[in-house]
Design an enzyme around this catalytic site. Structure first.
Site, mmCIF file in Angstrom:
data_model
loop_
_atom_site.group_PDB
_atom_site.id
_atom_site.type_symbol
_atom_site.label_atom_id
_atom_site.label_comp_id
_atom_site.label_asym_id
_atom_site.label_seq_id
_atom_site.Cartn_x
_atom_site.Cartn_y
_atom_site.Cartn_z
ATOM 1 N N GLY A 141 47.839 53.117 77.632
ATOM 2 C CA GLY A 141 47.271 52.700 78.899
ATOM 3 C C GLY A 141 48.176 51.714 79.614
ATOM 4 O O GLY A 141 49.389 51.868 79.662
ATOM 5 N N SER A 226 51.512 57.865 74.192
ATOM 6 C CA SER A 226 51.295 57.659 75.612
ATOM 7 C C SER A 226 52.233 56.545 76.109
ATOM 8 O O SER A 226 53.440 56.642 75.944
ATOM 9 C CB SER A 226 49.818 57.336 75.877
ATOM 10 O OG SER A 226 49.536 57.308 77.251
ATOM 11 N N ASP A 312 47.314 84.747 71.967
ATOM 12 C CA ASP A 312 46.841 84.315 70.663
ATOM 13 C C ASP A 312 47.578 85.028 69.524
ATOM 14 O O ASP A 312 47.988 84.419 68.543
ATOM 15 C CB ASP A 312 45.332 84.559 70.551
ATOM 16 C CG ASP A 312 44.705 83.863 69.353
ATOM 17 O OD1 ASP A 312 45.455 83.259 68.564
ATOM 18 O OD2 ASP A 312 43.482 83.920 69.205
ATOM 19 N N ASP A 315 51.641 84.694 67.514
ATOM 20 C CA ASP A 315 52.052 84.039 66.273
ATOM 21 C C ASP A 315 51.575 84.802 65.046
ATOM 22 O O ASP A 315 51.662 84.306 63.916
ATOM 23 C CB ASP A 315 51.551 82.594 66.226
ATOM 24 C CG ASP A 315 50.046 82.477 66.429
ATOM 25 O OD1 ASP A 315 49.321 83.435 66.122
ATOM 26 O OD2 ASP A 315 49.594 81.409 66.898
ATOM 27 N N ASP A 319 43.451 83.641 66.102
ATOM 28 C CA ASP A 319 42.683 82.569 65.477
ATOM 29 C C ASP A 319 42.235 81.495 66.459
ATOM 30 O O ASP A 319 41.835 80.405 66.056
ATOM 31 C CB ASP A 319 43.512 81.929 64.369
ATOM 32 C CG ASP A 319 44.864 81.406 64.870
ATOM 33 O OD1 ASP A 319 45.156 81.554 66.072
ATOM 34 O OD2 ASP A 319 45.620 80.848 64.051
ATOM 35 N N ASP A 473 48.343 68.450 76.830
ATOM 36 C CA ASP A 473 48.299 67.131 77.459
ATOM 37 C C ASP A 473 48.287 67.298 78.974
ATOM 38 O O ASP A 473 49.135 67.978 79.543
ATOM 39 C CB ASP A 473 49.537 66.340 77.036
ATOM 40 C CG ASP A 473 49.457 64.856 77.357
ATOM 41 O OD1 ASP A 473 48.918 64.509 78.431
ATOM 42 O OD2 ASP A 473 49.949 64.051 76.553
ATOM 43 N N HIS A 510 45.745 64.743 75.218
ATOM 44 C CA HIS A 510 46.591 63.558 75.331
ATOM 45 C C HIS A 510 46.462 62.686 74.088
ATOM 46 O O HIS A 510 45.443 62.007 73.889
ATOM 47 C CB HIS A 510 46.215 62.768 76.576
ATOM 48 C CG HIS A 510 47.096 61.593 76.835
ATOM 49 N ND1 HIS A 510 48.464 61.682 76.911
ATOM 50 C CD2 HIS A 510 46.810 60.275 77.015
ATOM 51 C CE1 HIS A 510 48.980 60.495 77.130
ATOM 52 N NE2 HIS A 510 48.000 59.619 77.197
#
Length: 592
Positions: A141, A226, A312, A315, A319, A473, A510
């Site tokens: 922050g 952050s 999806d 890979d 899932d 994020d 985030h």
């Protein structure tokens, strides 16, 4: 989901010299070698530190023994701003922390140019069973509060630097009080927040450790997520006083990211419900415009489902988790993979106007003359999460205008976030005057972003960096971090992975949460890399379903096992299903 000029940023780009080695736990020792294993020492004094410790511009207010179990690792979020007037909560629940000495104090007490009292407040926790290492905890922050010096790691952590035996410091970065950015009107306070508080605290903390244990730390580490990740990245470029850096979701271009949020708010506003308001995220008595109607939860789920349908299985496992992030950026097309409304919006389609705005917001925004404001964002099903909506629709009009107006701009000044001229605001980040002699970009960002040669100097003395970033994020882009890694690799002649590893976390919001396996420890692998030369290629990350001792993540899908695990792989390797085995178990996945 791309701006017309964003294709190059979102295309699949692999670091040319980063070998696609197996996503195994550890890789071979890199060139340069380890720096040697730290050796611990017994705590020689605690309560007497208040009287015995002396350091320039430093006052120790108290030094007390904290009994084992008094502090418990509660998994609170260090990156989240505190409500106005709130103090950091002491953790409850979670794993108990062993006996340690708690030292509280302040550095550089002064009367500010605004007539207010300023100081760099801090606390240090010195474990009775010390491992010989120092950990600087960068907080998130706008700082402004001394959070418990735990050195917490990952979402809902089960361990921490303090629990592992590190001496840990935490600070308010030079200002305290309600979590607002008005400290940015005071020139020196801006500088302390940007980078000077870390520079001032670091030698003092090492001296305090030496006084308490009879020897200084053998190895020093700096970590945070952050803004804490920004603190770490800035110190790595400026001060270089640490042996290892653990960098999470680094807002290393925080002013640009905040301005992109304002730009996005102006794009969302015409699509939102006219006149709608919602509660201010930090002030329960205040209201702000409610922009969430521009892209509702149901519409975000529509896009998330379309992303899963397209990406999806890339890979190897369907899932509910997209691990092949880069491949998905080229496979998914918002224009054609999500239905376009032919009538009213009903949650089963997106209007043409919505598709334009969503694509532009994901591209990072541009000024009226075409200059990029910030990085593109990777698309990920985690956009359906509440944290994504909070940053895009609430914080963009509640928090970002304050920091842009008072901390990053010269001259400072407040404005209406939905009416401010974004194109005129961007040059103010580079401006200076007789009062603010260092620009917002200079004090907030690491020198050499475009060609990070300063960071390259770390390699010669065996310093290592481990970076992680949630792909979903919404405020700091994982793509921005990836592009930084690419620039570093170019500056290093294709050898960036000899001292830096980047771990994208699919689905994570985030710093933590989201549709993800967000519980992991990257500090232990960093220490092994620094001190023993074992380069981390992967760690096991787990979901925090119901019953998780570090705190449950409410957004873990019900169809996932509550303790689902995945390999968290160093870029550009991707965890890929082997074709057999329990899909909930990391052991069933290898690299691709």
């Amino acid at each position: 989901m791309k701006h017309p000029n964003a294709s190059a940023r979102l295309a699949l780009v692999a670091l040319p010299a980063l070998a696609l080695s197996a996503c195994s736990q550890m890789g071979p020792a890199p060139a340069g070698g380890p720096t040697g294993v730290a050796k611990g020492a017994a705590l020689q004094q605690c309560e007497t530190l208040a009287a015995s410790f002396r350091h320039d511009q430093t006052a120790i207010d108290s030094a007390t023994v904290v009994a084992s179990g008094t502090l418990r690792l509660g998994g609170h979020e260090h990156s989240r701003p505190l409500p106005q007037g709130a103090a950091p909560a002491q953790p409850t629940g979670g794993n108990p922390v062993a006996e340690h000495c708690l030292v509280k104090g302040a550095m550089h007490k002064r009367k500010g140019s605004d007539g207010r009292d300023y100081a760099i407040g801090f606390e240090m926790r010195l474990p009775k069973a010390w491992n010989g290492r120092f950990y600087y905890q960068g907080n998130g922050g706008l700082d402004g509060a001394v959070r418990p010096a735990e050195g917490a790691l990952g979402g809902g952590p089960l361990t921490s630097a303090l629990m592992q035996g590190f001496a840990v410091i935490s600070s308010d970065a030079g200002h305290s009080g309600p979590q607002t950015p008005y400290f940015g009107l005071e020139a020196q306070s801006r500088l302390d927040y940007g980078y000077q508080a870390v520079a001032k605290l670091t030698p003092m903390a090492k001296a305090l450790i030496a006084t308490a244990y009879g020897k200084g730390p053998d190895r020093s580490y700096l970590g945070g997520c952050s803004n804490g990740g920004r603190h770490a990245m800035v110190e790595a470029a400026r001060g270089q006083a640490y042996d290892g850096y653990l960098i999470g979701a680094p807002g290393y271009r925080l002013p640009n990211a905040a301005l992109a949020q304002l730009w996005g708010a102006q794009q969302w506003a015409p699509l939102a419900v006219p006149g709608a308001t919602t509660q201010h995220p930090l002030n329960p008595t205040a209201k702000i415009p409610d922009l969430s109607g521009a892209f509702t939860k149901a519409e975000r789920k529509l896009v998330a489902d379309a992303l899963l349908a397209k990406c999806d299985a890339l890979d190897g496992a369907k899932d509910g988790l997209v691990q092949a992030t880069q491949a998905c950026q080229t496979s998914f097309k918002l224009a054609t993979d999500v239905p376009t409304c032919t009538g009213d919006r009903n949650g089963q389609c997106l209007s043409a106007a919505q598709k334009t705005v969503i694509a532009n917001v994901f591209a990072g925004g541009r000024t009226t003359d075409g200059q990029a404001i910030y990085s593109a964002f990777p698309v990920d099903p985690g956009l359906v999460g509440d944290n994504w909506g909070l940053w895009k629709f609430a914080n963009s009009v509640a928090l970002d205008p304050l920091s842009v107006g008072t901390v990053f701009s010269v001259p400072p000044g407040m404005f209406d976030p939905l009416k401010v001229d974004i194109s005129a605001r961007l040059p103010m980040f580079s401006a200076t005057n007789d009062v603010y002699r260092e620009s917002g970009l200079s004090l907030m960002t690491p020198p050499g972003n475009d060609n990070p040669v300063n960071v390259a100097k770390l390699k010669d003395r065996g310093v290592k960096m481990v970076i992680y970033h949630g792909v979903a994020d919404a405020i700091f882009s994982a793509e921005d971090t990836r592009q930084w890694m690419l620039r570093l690799d170019k500056a290093m002649g294709g050898k960036a992975d000899s001292f830096v590893r980047f771990f994208p976390v699919p689905g994570m919001a985030h710093c933590s949460g989201g549709l993800s396996t967000d519980q992991f420890d990257l500090l232990s692998p960093l220490v092994k890399w620094v001190e023993q030369g074992q380069a981390p290629q992967a760690v096991v990350a787990t979901a925090r379903g119901v019953g998780n001792p570090g705190g449950a993540n409410a957004e873990v899908p019900a169809e996932w096992a509550p303790n689902r695990s995945r390999p968290l792989c160093a870029y550009p390797t991707v965890a890929t299903y082997k074709g057999s085995g329990n899909v909930e178990d990391a052991a069933s996945f290898s690299r691709k």
